[in-house]
Scaffold this motif. Sequence first.
Motif, PDB file in Angstrom:
ATOM      1  N   SER A  13       0.784  -1.140   0.364  1.00 54.68           N
ATOM      2  CA  SER A  13       0.054   0.117   0.060  1.00 54.68           C
ATOM      3  C   SER A  13       0.655   1.479   0.359  1.00 54.68           C
ATOM      4  O   SER A  13       2.308   1.758   0.434  1.00 54.68           O
ATOM      5  CB  SER A  13      -1.022   0.565   0.913  1.00 54.68           C
ATOM      6  N   ALA A  14       0.468   2.469   0.057  1.00 49.04           N
ATOM      7  CA  ALA A  14       0.944   3.949  -0.419  1.00 49.04           C
ATOM      8  C   ALA A  14       1.151   4.026   1.027  1.00 49.04           C
ATOM      9  O   ALA A  14       0.730   3.440   1.898  1.00 49.04           O
ATOM     10  CB  ALA A  14       0.027   4.797  -0.937  1.00 49.04           C
ATOM     11  N   MET A  15       2.388   4.874   1.392  1.00 51.23           N
ATOM     12  CA  MET A  15       3.044   4.699   2.976  1.00 51.23           C
ATOM     13  C   MET A  15       2.242   6.203   3.110  1.00 51.23           C
ATOM     14  O   MET A  15       1.921   7.057   2.327  1.00 51.23           O
ATOM     15  CB  MET A  15       4.553   5.322   2.667  1.00 51.23           C
ATOM     16  N   THR A  16       2.300   6.237   4.226  1.00 46.51           N
ATOM     17  CA  THR A  16       1.776   6.634   5.429  1.00 46.51           C
ATOM     18  C   THR A  16       2.881   8.025   4.675  1.00 46.51           C
ATOM     19  O   THR A  16       4.041   8.142   5.164  1.00 46.51           O
ATOM     20  CB  THR A  16       1.314   7.304   6.385  1.00 46.51           C
ATOM     21  N   PRO A  17       2.549   9.446   5.381  1.00 48.36           N
ATOM     22  CA  PRO A  17       3.461  10.848   5.807  1.00 48.36           C
ATOM     23  C   PRO A  17       3.778  10.468   6.874  1.00 48.36           C
ATOM     24  O   PRO A  17       5.481  11.529   7.189  1.00 48.36           O
ATOM     25  CB  PRO A  17       2.186  11.743   5.888  1.00 48.36           C
ATOM     26  N   GLU A  18       3.636   9.836   7.616  1.00 43.75           N
ATOM     27  CA  GLU A  18       3.937   9.516   9.233  1.00 43.75           C
ATOM     28  C   GLU A  18       5.238   8.405   8.722  1.00 43.75           C
ATOM     29  O   GLU A  18       6.468   8.894   8.915  1.00 43.75           O
ATOM     30  CB  GLU A  18       2.268   9.330  10.334  1.00 43.75           C
ATOM     31  N   GLU A  19       4.824   7.565   7.579  1.00 46.01           N
ATOM     32  CA  GLU A  19       5.887   6.791   7.145  1.00 46.01           C
ATOM     33  C   GLU A  19       7.498   7.390   6.771  1.00 46.01           C
ATOM     34  O   GLU A  19       8.472   7.057   6.708  1.00 46.01           O
ATOM     35  CB  GLU A  19       5.312   5.679   6.951  1.00 46.01           C
ATOM     36  N   GLU A  66       6.772   9.153  -3.045  1.00 45.30           N
ATOM     37  CA  GLU A  66       6.252   7.801  -3.100  1.00 45.30           C
ATOM     38  C   GLU A  66       5.177   7.675  -4.258  1.00 45.30           C
ATOM     39  O   GLU A  66       4.373   8.725  -3.803  1.00 45.30           O
ATOM     40  CB  GLU A  66       6.160   7.773  -2.060  1.00 45.30           C
ATOM     41  N   ARG A 104       6.487  -0.135  -4.915  1.00 46.82           N
ATOM     42  CA  ARG A 104       6.758   1.320  -4.493  1.00 46.82           C
ATOM     43  C   ARG A 104       7.658   1.745  -5.285  1.00 46.82           C
ATOM     44  O   ARG A 104       8.702   1.461  -4.959  1.00 46.82           O
ATOM     45  CB  ARG A 104       6.167   1.344  -3.136  1.00 46.82           C
TER      46      ARG A 104
END
Length: 306
Positions: A67-73, A150, A158
């Motif tokens: 899945s797409a990475m979160t801004p926090e990740e 990303e 990704r």
Amino acid sequence: ITKKLPEHPEAPMMACVDTDKRAACAANHSATHLLDSALREVLGEHVEQKGSLVTPDSLRFDFSHFSAMTPEELQKVEDMVNESISRSLPVVIKNMPIEEARKTGAQALFGEKYGDIVRVVNMGDYSIEFCGGTHVANTSEIGAFKILSESGVAAGVRRIEALTSKGLMDYYGELEQLLHEAAKLLKATPDTVSEKIAHLQTENKELHSEVESLKSKLAKDAMGDVMDQVEEVAGVKVIAVSVEDMDMNGLRDLGDQLKEKIGEGVVVIASSANGKVSLMATATDEAMKKGAHAGNLIKAIASCVG
């Protein structure tokens, strides 16, 4: 490096390395190793390198993830890479038998074929990988690391694009130039750009509201006495008018005002602006009891105006 030329067999040729470009490539390449380790630590051990591109200006790293990475990740990964850079980890390169290399826990590219002797690149206690490329001698030479984007490139794959070293400094220089240009256009200083934009947005909202109010007033004035335009259809009062250059919010406001004036009945308004037609219809409770239906009116009119 020497090479014999047919016409001058005794004359050597010399090949020179562009040290600046090579150093920039080394910084970006070493950063991909730190990025690989950070991604596995943040996202999980399922992460595998699926491809990479290293140039003097930037780096690109493809990896397996669902899945797409979160801004926090992304921020956590970026912080971890920069932490490894600031720790000034020594980059140690050794050639060793492949079985011995595997015992060290070194990461290998999935599907890659290796010989009996492999080259292992170790960055402190943080990253250890099979690799034949050029690297910095110490992670501090990378300078800094910044993720630009990303995105997904294939099912389960990704891609991260990032900058280090001179490429990052050039990027910040361009951003600073754009910030100064924006500040100049706003008649502000770089540190007050956000404040100026917020002020302009508030002012623009107020002016837009004022313009719509004036449009509504002009439309009503242009229509004259609306009661002269009321017709009766099947026992229901109907007023149908057109106005110029009014958006849907203006049409709704005008419709409410006209409905209030006629008391009971149906109001239909049409307007065109920039080649687009907007339609609004409203019916009072009594009109609906007599069979009026605003939605059906709009459907019928829409087919006429295209």
